[in-house]
Design an enzyme around this catalytic site. Structure first.
Site, PDB file in Angstrom:
ATOM      1  N   HIS A 146       0.215   4.543   4.295  1.00 30.53           N
ATOM      2  CA  HIS A 146      -0.551   5.146   3.209  1.00 30.53           C
ATOM      3  C   HIS A 146      -0.152   6.611   3.005  1.00 30.53           C
ATOM      4  O   HIS A 146       0.186   7.030   1.891  1.00 30.53           O
ATOM      5  CB  HIS A 146      -2.050   5.058   3.501  1.00 30.53           C
ATOM      6  CG  HIS A 146      -2.599   3.682   3.328  1.00 30.53           C
ATOM      7  ND1 HIS A 146      -3.958   3.404   3.297  1.00 30.53           N
ATOM      8  CD2 HIS A 146      -1.992   2.471   3.174  1.00 30.53           C
ATOM      9  CE1 HIS A 146      -4.147   2.113   3.136  1.00 30.53           C
ATOM     10  NE2 HIS A 146      -2.972   1.526   3.060  1.00 30.53           N
TER      11      HIS A 146
ATOM     12  N   SER B  91       0.806  -1.219   0.000  1.00 26.80           N
ATOM     13  CA  SER B  91       0.000   0.000   0.000  1.00 26.80           C
ATOM     14  C   SER B  91       0.843   1.275   0.000  1.00 26.80           C
ATOM     15  O   SER B  91       0.497   2.252  -0.668  1.00 26.80           O
ATOM     16  CB  SER B  91      -0.941   0.007   1.208  1.00 26.80           C
ATOM     17  OG  SER B  91      -1.841  -1.066   1.147  1.00 26.80           O
TER      18      SER B  91
END
Length: 206
Positions: free
Chosen positions: A183, A132
């Site tokens: 993220h 991610s």
């Protein structure tokens, strides 16, 4: 619309070799995990490179790279690979293979480095895996393009980019066990790395 994929599999491999290699690496490592205790087994994940705040594992630099190719469960693998499959190819064509590879790996590394620092300050044990951070690095690069290089992205693609980021932020904030630090770390890293790359190297028009 730059995020629509029209290529057959041969064309995809030809035009996006790094993305193909990254997808293959994620799938291969998932299979390795499945046959060595399971992809959701914390001991298996730690053995193969998950980030962890347990000494001396939290000092092993190789985990900052290895963990971005590990996934916990099929849904984790599927959603990350889908994002990579669909959204990353235009960036590979725009930057060229080695600059794109550098941005992807560097974004994932920085996201993981920030995660490791955060985890080291927790009082309880924690571990993390997934691509991610690197994928959000790709999003960060597209965010830079959408803001500062509007001629390189059509309006429909720009709206899709903002929608993806909006849902990604909501998802990251609202779902348990999501590595929010990776993220946002990857997103910011990708944004600035892309800006640096286009200044250091003359871009080819593709």
């Amino acid at each position: 619309m730059i995020f629509l994929r029209y290529e057959n599999w041969k064309g995809y491999i030809k035009y996006y070799p790094i993305t193909t290699i990254l997808l293959a690496a994620n799938v291969i490592m998932f299979i390795v995990l499945v046959f060595n205790g399971g992809s959701e087994n914390p001991y298996t994940l730690i053995k193969f490179g998950a980030l962890a705040n347990i000494p001396p594992l939290n000092e092993e630099v190789w985990r900052l790279f290895a963990s971005m190719f590990l996934h916990s469960g099929f849904s984790h693998l599927f959603f990350n690979c889908f994002a990579l499959l669909v959204f990353a190819p235009p960036l590979e064509r725009l930057l060229g293979w080695w600059k794109y590879a550098f941005l992807y790996v560097a974004s994932g590394f920085i996201g993981n480095l920030i995660t490791q620092g955060y985890y080291n300050n927790l009082s309880s044990a924690a571990f993390s895996v997934g691509a991610s951070g690197a994928i959000y690095g790709v999003y960060g690069a597209f965010l830079y393009i959408a803001i500062f290089q509007r001629n390189k992205m059509d309006e429909a693609s720009r709206k899709v980019m903002y929608t993806i980021l909006g849902f990604g932020i909501i998802f990251s904030l609202g779902v348990a066990n999501i590595n929010l630090v990776a993220h946002f770390g990857g997103l910011i890293a990708g944004f600035f790395i892309y800006g640096l790359l286009i200044r250091l190297f003359k871009q080819k028009h593709r």
